[in-house]
Design a protein around this motif. Structure first.
Motif, PDB file in Angstrom:
ATOM      1  N   GLY A  18     -14.653 -11.534  13.473  1.00  8.75           N
ATOM      2  CA  GLY A  18     -13.545 -11.472  14.403  1.00  8.75           C
ATOM      3  C   GLY A  18     -12.253 -11.900  13.747  1.00  8.75           C
ATOM      4  N   ALA A  19     -11.247 -12.151  14.586  1.00 12.98           N
ATOM      5  CA  ALA A  19      -9.934 -12.529  14.068  1.00 12.98           C
ATOM      6  C   ALA A  19      -9.171 -13.285  15.141  1.00 12.98           C
ATOM      7  N   SER A  20      -8.240 -14.114  14.693  1.00 14.08           N
ATOM      8  CA  SER A  20      -7.486 -14.946  15.624  1.00 14.08           C
ATOM      9  C   SER A  20      -6.523 -14.134  16.486  1.00 14.08           C
ATOM     10  N   TRP A  21      -6.129 -12.943  16.050  1.00 11.01           N
ATOM     11  CA  TRP A  21      -5.211 -12.113  16.836  1.00 11.01           C
ATOM     12  C   TRP A  21      -5.922 -11.348  17.944  1.00 11.01           C
ATOM     13  N   CYS A  22      -7.260 -11.349  17.899  1.00 14.09           N
ATOM     14  CA  CYS A  22      -8.062 -10.549  18.831  1.00 14.09           C
ATOM     15  C   CYS A  22      -8.458 -11.394  20.040  1.00 14.09           C
ATOM     16  N   LEU A  41      -3.994   1.220   9.382  1.00 12.56           N
ATOM     17  CA  LEU A  41      -3.634   0.406  10.539  1.00 12.56           C
ATOM     18  C   LEU A  41      -3.293  -1.025  10.162  1.00 12.56           C
ATOM     19  N   SER A  42      -3.903  -1.541   9.109  1.00  8.82           N
ATOM     20  CA  SER A  42      -3.785  -2.960   8.768  1.00  8.82           C
ATOM     21  C   SER A  42      -2.341  -3.456   8.675  1.00  8.82           C
ATOM     22  N   PRO A  43      -1.452  -2.828   7.872  1.00 11.85           N
ATOM     23  CA  PRO A  43      -0.080  -3.341   7.796  1.00 11.85           C
ATOM     24  C   PRO A  43       0.675  -3.193   9.112  1.00 11.85           C
ATOM     25  N   LEU A  44       0.339  -2.175   9.903  1.00 15.07           N
ATOM     26  CA  LEU A  44       0.973  -2.009  11.205  1.00 15.07           C
ATOM     27  C   LEU A  44       0.557  -3.130  12.153  1.00 15.07           C
ATOM     28  N   LEU A  45      -0.718  -3.504  12.089  1.00 18.63           N
ATOM     29  CA  LEU A  45      -1.227  -4.598  12.912  1.00 18.63           C
ATOM     30  C   LEU A  45      -0.585  -5.923  12.514  1.00 18.63           C
ATOM     31  N   LEU A  46      -0.486  -6.169  11.218  1.00 17.62           N
ATOM     32  CA  LEU A  46       0.150  -7.393  10.737  1.00 17.62           C
ATOM     33  C   LEU A  46       1.592  -7.478  11.234  1.00 17.62           C
ATOM     34  N   ALA A  47       2.330  -6.372  11.124  1.00 18.79           N
ATOM     35  CA  ALA A  47       3.720  -6.361  11.577  1.00 18.79           C
ATOM     36  C   ALA A  47       3.802  -6.552  13.087  1.00 18.79           C
ATOM     37  N   TYR A  48       2.907  -5.904  13.802  1.00 11.60           N
ATOM     38  CA  TYR A  48       2.885  -6.024  15.265  1.00 11.60           C
ATOM     39  C   TYR A  48       2.695  -7.471  15.702  1.00 11.60           C
ATOM     40  N   GLU A  49       1.839  -8.192  14.986  1.00 13.11           N
ATOM     41  CA  GLU A  49       1.514  -9.568  15.356  1.00 13.11           C
ATOM     42  C   GLU A  49       2.538 -10.579  14.862  1.00 13.11           C
ATOM     43  N   THR A  50       3.301 -10.244  13.833  1.00  8.97           N
ATOM     44  CA  THR A  50       4.166 -11.251  13.208  1.00  8.97           C
ATOM     45  C   THR A  50       5.655 -10.917  13.223  1.00  8.97           C
ATOM     46  N   ASP A  51       6.006  -9.658  13.489  1.00  2.46           N
ATOM     47  CA  ASP A  51       7.405  -9.243  13.398  1.00  2.46           C
ATOM     48  C   ASP A  51       7.886  -8.706  14.748  1.00  2.46           C
ATOM     49  N   PRO A  52       8.771  -9.415  15.438  1.00  2.00           N
ATOM     50  CA  PRO A  52       9.266  -8.949  16.737  1.00  2.00           C
ATOM     51  C   PRO A  52       9.992  -7.608  16.667  1.00  2.00           C
ATOM     52  N   LEU A  53      10.448  -7.243  15.488  1.00  2.00           N
ATOM     53  CA  LEU A  53      11.197  -5.995  15.325  1.00  2.00           C
ATOM     54  C   LEU A  53      10.316  -4.823  14.879  1.00  2.00           C
ATOM     55  N   ASP A  89       7.785  -1.655  14.757  1.00  2.00           N
ATOM     56  CA  ASP A  89       7.745  -0.419  15.544  1.00  2.00           C
ATOM     57  C   ASP A  89       6.503  -0.430  16.426  1.00  2.00           C
ATOM     58  N   ARG A  90       6.670  -0.826  17.683  1.00  2.00           N
ATOM     59  CA  ARG A  90       5.541  -0.928  18.618  1.00  2.00           C
ATOM     60  C   ARG A  90       4.934   0.438  18.940  1.00  2.00           C
ATOM     61  N   ALA A  91       5.769   1.425  19.086  1.00  2.00           N
ATOM     62  CA  ALA A  91       5.272   2.745  19.483  1.00  2.00           C
ATOM     63  C   ALA A  91       4.346   3.332  18.423  1.00  2.00           C
ATOM     64  N   THR A  92       4.745   3.242  17.164  1.00  2.00           N
ATOM     65  CA  THR A  92       3.894   3.754  16.084  1.00  2.00           C
ATOM     66  C   THR A  92       2.584   2.989  16.010  1.00  2.00           C
ATOM     67  N   PHE A  93       2.676   1.669  16.095  1.00  2.00           N
ATOM     68  CA  PHE A  93       1.455   0.869  16.065  1.00  2.00           C
ATOM     69  C   PHE A  93       0.515   1.270  17.190  1.00  2.00           C
ATOM     70  N   ASN A  94       1.017   1.358  18.420  1.00  2.00           N
ATOM     71  CA  ASN A  94       0.154   1.669  19.561  1.00  2.00           C
ATOM     72  C   ASN A  94      -0.502   3.037  19.417  1.00  2.00           C
ATOM     73  N   ALA A  95       0.231   3.991  18.897  1.00  2.00           N
ATOM     74  CA  ALA A  95      -0.332   5.334  18.723  1.00  2.00           C
ATOM     75  C   ALA A  95      -1.476   5.314  17.720  1.00  2.00           C
ATOM     76  N   VAL A  96      -1.270   4.636  16.599  1.00  2.00           N
ATOM     77  CA  VAL A  96      -2.320   4.561  15.572  1.00  2.00           C
ATOM     78  C   VAL A  96      -3.490   3.732  16.082  1.00  2.00           C
ATOM     79  N   TRP A  97      -3.194   2.591  16.699  1.00  2.00           N
ATOM     80  CA  TRP A  97      -4.254   1.720  17.221  1.00  2.00           C
ATOM     81  C   TRP A  97      -5.151   2.479  18.200  1.00  2.00           C
TER      82      TRP A  97
END
Length: 265
Positions: free
Chosen positions: A60-64, A195-207, A209-217
């Motif tokens: 598992g992971a702490s972000w999950c 997906l990995s770098p998108l997930l990292l950015a989603y969890e750590t960077d408020p800026l 790209d949420r839309a791209t992450f959500n589509a890939v996720w």
């Protein structure tokens, strides 16, 4: 009473009535880096075997949210004590989907298909005993205490595995099913890499790209959620009819891995 006298009294009391060391169930359970876990697995398997326990490996992971919920349940005192009687527990951190495959392949699973993935292992032969239920616990937050107790404390995992082994699937069909799963796992691993770098950015960077992450996720989630179901369906079909060829499912290619139209020109 002077400060020095007070300190002396406190030290005397600590020596006379030492504070008990914190047990595993008293401390915060955490997923540990896979690099640290892998060298210990042989010893943990031997320990489980010597103590007549099964091995419980959770990835598992702490972000999950569901991974955190699983550990919170496992830390509840009554359940924690009962789990310790039945299992040697191993907690593996997959980080941002970069790790975990070395652990799963050790136990006949080519990759994890969600977080958390909870594997029940026979330490005598490293066989995975609960494959039909792997996806159930990726929704760990949805289950109450009674569901945890029923599954982890009363399920006869070895009996389930023995029944599976007695099925009438020919070796040729078994190999065909294994090849199918390994092929999908390899595709999923590529999806995780993207997906990995998108997930990292989603969890750590408020800026980020949420839309791209959500589509890939969502696309990766749809794919990974189907693999176990299709593997089990193939096994069922192979048991019912050993003379007919299996109808192997096919999946669409990840859209985010297709070359852009401009690149084709």
């Amino acid at each position: 009473m002077s400060t020095l006298t007070q300190l002396a009294l406190i030290l005397f009391c600590l020596l006379l009535f030492p504070v008990p060391a914190a047990s595993a169930q008293d401390s915060d359970l955490r997923y540990q880096p896979e690099q640290q876990i892998l060298p210990t697995l042989t010893v943990l398997e031997q320990k489980a075997l010597a103590e007549n326990k099964l091995l419980l490996v959770a990835l598992g992971a702490s972000w999950c949210h569901d991974s955190v919920a699983l550990l919170e349940r496992f830390a509840e005192p009554t359940l924690a004590a009962a789990l310790a009687e039945r299992f040697e527990i191993v907690l593996v951190d997959v980080a941002y989907l970069q790790y975990g495959q070395a652990t799963t392949t050790r136990y006949q699973l080519p990759l994890y298909y969600g977080t958390p993935t909870v594997m029940i292992i026979d330490p005598s032969n490293r066989q995975l005993l609960n494959k039909p239920y792997l996806m159930q616990w990726t929704n760990a937050a949805s289950f109450d205490e009674a569901a945890y107790q029923q599954y982890f404390l009363t399920t006869q995992f070895k009996q389930q595995f023995a029944q599976t082994q007695q099925s009438a699937i020919t070796e040729a069909l078994q190999q065909q099913i294994r090849d199918f799963e390994e092929q999908q796992a390899a595709t999923l691993a590529i999806g995780y890499q993207h997906l990995s770098p998108l997930l990292l950015a989603y969890e750590t960077d408020p800026l980020a790209d949420r839309a791209t992450f959500n589509a890939v996720w969502n696309e990766v989630k749809k794919f990974r959620s189907q693999i176990i179901a299709d593997v089990l369906a193939l096994q069922q079909a192979a048991m019912l009819d050993t003379s007919s060829p299996l109808k192997i499912p096919s999946y669409n290619e990840f859209s985010f891995l297709k070359p852009a139209e401009a690149d084709k020109e």
